[in-house]
Design an enzyme around this catalytic site. Structure first.
Site, PDB file in Angstrom:
ATOM      1  N   CYS A  26       0.809  -1.223   0.000  1.00 52.66           N
ATOM      2  CA  CYS A  26       0.000   0.000   0.000  1.00 52.66           C
ATOM      3  C   CYS A  26       0.843   1.273   0.000  1.00 52.66           C
ATOM      4  CB  CYS A  26      -0.933   0.026   1.202  1.00 52.66           C
ATOM      5  SG  CYS A  26      -1.701  -1.571   1.590  1.00 52.66           S
TER       6      CYS A  26
ATOM      7  N   CYS B 186       1.669   3.649  -3.033  1.00 54.06           N
ATOM      8  CA  CYS B 186       0.679   4.638  -3.500  1.00 54.06           C
ATOM      9  C   CYS B 186       0.255   5.603  -2.388  1.00 54.06           C
ATOM     10  CB  CYS B 186      -0.587   3.939  -4.000  1.00 54.06           C
ATOM     11  SG  CYS B 186      -0.359   3.066  -5.539  1.00 54.06           S
ATOM     12  N   HIS B 187       0.067   5.073  -1.162  1.00 58.34           N
ATOM     13  CA  HIS B 187      -0.522   5.915  -0.112  1.00 58.34           C
ATOM     14  C   HIS B 187       0.519   6.557   0.802  1.00 58.34           C
ATOM     15  CE1 HIS B 187      -4.577   4.651  -1.166  1.00 58.34           C
ATOM     16  NE2 HIS B 187      -4.122   3.415  -1.242  1.00 58.34           N
TER      17      HIS B 187
ATOM     18  N   MET C  44      -8.009   1.964  -6.644  1.00 57.10           N
ATOM     19  CA  MET C  44      -7.756   1.093  -5.497  1.00 57.10           C
ATOM     20  C   MET C  44      -8.022  -0.366  -5.909  1.00 57.10           C
ATOM     21  SD  MET C  44      -7.132   0.639  -2.236  1.00 57.10           S
ATOM     22  CE  MET C  44      -7.575  -0.475  -0.899  1.00 57.10           C
TER      23      MET C  44
ATOM     24  N   HIS D  84      10.026  10.451 -12.184  1.00 53.20           N
ATOM     25  CA  HIS D  84      10.495   9.074 -12.015  1.00 53.20           C
ATOM     26  C   HIS D  84      11.866   8.891 -12.676  1.00 53.20           C
ATOM     27  CE1 HIS D  84      10.043   4.888 -10.955  1.00 53.20           C
ATOM     28  NE2 HIS D  84      10.354   4.549 -12.197  1.00 53.20           N
TER      29      HIS D  84
ATOM     30  N   HIS E  82       7.513   5.978 -19.518  1.00 55.87           N
ATOM     31  CA  HIS E  82       8.561   5.321 -18.734  1.00 55.87           C
ATOM     32  C   HIS E  82       9.772   5.167 -19.650  1.00 55.87           C
ATOM     33  CE1 HIS E  82      10.795   2.341 -16.436  1.00 55.87           C
ATOM     34  NE2 HIS E  82      10.044   2.634 -15.394  1.00 55.87           N
TER      35      HIS E  82
END
Ligand code: DHE
Length: 583
Positions: free
Chosen positions: A83, A86-87, A124, A363, A406
């Protein structure tokens, strides 16, 4: 051997792709199967090292849900692995929503349990109905989220110095090269799940050494002189290898945090080999080290304000780092604040840092062919930021037109119509964006997408070419179709005069002759001469993997490197091309 496949576009729904990625799982045994509603959700950081830390339940308050210390520990491990990417480690949000207790308690236990079970259209994953979490685990995670987050420890100078080892001090190292290896044509190959790198001779394809490095080792970078190789593991362990020794061997080592992804060395004239730098996901910081010994010298936190909203972010992760050729500077890309930091290392006791406001979720990226401009993907925003490293300013911020660019370090070549361009492929679709990089010679094309190519399908991670090559190679390791993830698309640069040039598809996995497992083809890397390109055939850790060498002129298979020691090969870094930024 090569087969030509008619040009086609695989317009895969992102949900289908994410699901398929989850079903097949990236073949790294510790990376949890994750799935969301787009490809980028399937490619989120997994904080596996943080997940191993022991944590205690933070100060309990009346009304807190009941949780045993063991449950909290287990839930915390799941949270960091699945998790936190992302969070956020501190649950303050990143690409996913914040999950601090003021928010979770408002929703309450039932809401959280259902949310984790069924997921949401916003991305999610449906952890419960997919079977990735049992009913008991979902229940435990819902209770965990009602408690305050566990803050993992900081990692400052005392911790770094305690982890720092110099195995061979500079005065005891050879004064000249002791081996007969042509260092400039050596490849450092990531053996991801073995926590090792293999050093493979570019001419004989012989493995010259296999060296233990950090856990789930990630990238290699080479010092400007080519003498030292720096490798970083996801556990933030940096290993410094002396290429003059026979065989090349580690001479120094340090841990710079708990989770990390990037390492680089100083390349500006007069500063070659002087410093190394490593950036961490946790704690959010970078450290400048002595380039001869890895002694940690200066640690800088990246905590601060998000560039546009001017709201404090407690854990902005350091993504790619590149050394400037124009100034004594490191280019440090900070994900969550969207800042590109130009860190001047000429006087580290009076460190000058130019903060360039770019875009959130920076990134990976690389330099243009002149080395003056740095292009980096803000991948969750579908954009590329361009920095003029000579002026220390943002030159442009543009949309690539595709979903989740990417580029790796990207690919530079001269387009037959538009002049010098830099290319990026996309995780979320089959497009490859060609961006003009010559503001003086081709001002109308500079920093715009001059052409979009359509490759095999989504799930691409890396593009590659070489100044000697007439081809652009595009992989697609995260594509759910085994034929696509097992192949590479090759575009002929001369054909790019056509509106939609066709590509040839090379069946790399078939050439490798691996029947077991579902290996993926990842990251092409040229040899020093630029006449052959190597691809990793990345299989599960318990299965056979390989490296396939392709002749760049004929596009035929030239050699297959197989060896029981080649466990999960992924990134490959040719010494000359990496130290000279040839890509
Ligand atoms: Fe990477 C580069 C982060 C997963 C192979 N990867 C990078 C960089 C970052 C990054 C920030 C740029 C470093 C630089 O230039 O200084 N990678 C991440 C993640 O956060 C992510 C998505 C998930 C994670 O938990 O780590 C992730 N990366 C992967 C993989 O699964 C890959 C395909 C296989 C592997 O070995 O782990 C992978 N990443 C690579 C490679 C590069 C890289 C080969 C260097 C490319 C280059 O040409 O320089």
């Amino acid at each position: 051997m090569k087969h030509l496949r008619p040009h086609f576009r695989l317009l895969m729904s992102s949900a289908a792709m994410a699901l398929a990625v989850s079903a097949q799982a990236v073949p790294a045994q510790e990376k949890p199967a994750d799935h969301g509603d787009d490809a980028s959700a399937a490619y989120q950081p997994s904080m596996t090292t943080l997940g191993e830390l022991n944590v205690e339940i933070p100060g309990r308050k009346p009304g807190d849900p009941v949780m045993t210390p063991d449950e909290y520990q287990n839930a915390n491990t799941i949270y960091f692995e699945r998790c936190a990417g992302c969070h956020g480690v501190l649950r303050k949000g990143a690409t996913g929503k914040a999950l601090t207790t003021d928010i979770t308690r408002e929703g309450g236990f039932d809401y959280l349990r259902d949310f984790i079970t069924y997921g949401s259209p916003a991305g999610m994953p449906n952890w419960g109905t997919s079977g990735d979490m049992t009913e008991e685990e979902v229940d435990m995670m819902a209770r965990y989220l009602l408690l305050d987050p566990a803050a993992p420890p900081e990692f400052g100078m005392p911790e770094m110095r305690a982890s720092w080892k110099v195995m061979v001090p500079p005065e005891e190292r050879p004064t000249e090269k002791m081996n007969d290896i042509a260092i400039d044509n050596l490849f450092s190959v990531t053996l991801r799940d073995a926590g090792q790198v293999a050093l493979i001779d570019g001419a004989s394809y012989e493995i010259k050494a296999v060296i233990d490095t950090g856990y789930a080792v990630h990238i290699s970078r080479i010092s400007a002189s080519g003498r030292y190789l720096f490798v970083i593991g996801r556990d933030a362990r940096v290993t410094m290898i002396d290429m003059f020794m026979d065989p090349p061997a580690p001479v120094a080592e340090i841990k710079v945090g708990t989770e990390a992804r990037s390492v680089e060395t100083s390349k500006f004239e007069g500063w070659e080999d002087k410093y190394a730098i490593a950036g961490s996901y946790w704690p959010p910081q970078y450290v400048i080290m002595d380039g001869n010994t890895l002694e940690p010298l200066k640690i800088k936190s990246t905590r601060g304000m998000i560039y546009d909203e001017q709201i404090f972010h407690p854990e902005p992760r350091v993504a790619s780092i590149l050394a400037s050729h124009y100034k004594p500077e490191f280019i440090v890309n900070v994900k969550e604040t969207g800042m590109i930091l130009m860190v001047d290392y000429s006087d580290i006791n009076n460190l000058a840092v130019t903060e360039i406001e770019a875009e959130r979720f920076l990134h990976d990226g690389g330099l243009d062919s002149t080395g003056r401009y740095f292009l980096v993907a803000a991948n969750a925003r579908g954009k590329v930021a361009v920095v003029d490293t000579k002026e220390g300013k943002l030159a442009a911020l543009l949309e690539t037109g595709g979903q989740t660019p990417h580029p790796g370090r990207g690919a530079n070549f001269v387009h037959p119509t538009y002049g010098p361009v830099w290319a990026t492929s996309h995780l979320g679709d089959e497009t490859v964006a060609l961006i003009g990089t010559d503001p003086e010679g081709h001002p109308d094309q500079a920093w715009t997408v001059v052409q979009t190519l359509y490759s095999m399908g989504g799930g691409s991670l890396f593009v590659k070419t070489h100044p000697e090559s007439e081809h652009l190679y595009v992989d697609a390791p995260l594509n759910p179709d085994a034929e696509i993830s097992g192949s590479v698309a090759v575009f002929k640069i001369a054909d790019m005069t056509e509106e939609e040039p066709e590509f040839v598809e090379l069946p790399i996995v078939e050439w490798a002759g691996i029947a077991e497992g579902q290996p993926r083809v990842v990251q092409g890397e040229f040899n020093q001469e630029g006449n052959e390109i190597w691809f990793s055939v990345w299989n599960g850790a318990d299965k056979e993997s390989a490296i396939v060498v392709v002749d760049d002129k004929t596009l035929e298979m030239k050699h297959v490197i197989k060896d029981p020691r080649l466990i999960t090969p992924t990134g490959k870094f040719n010494v000359f091309n990496t130290r000279s930024d040839v890509y």
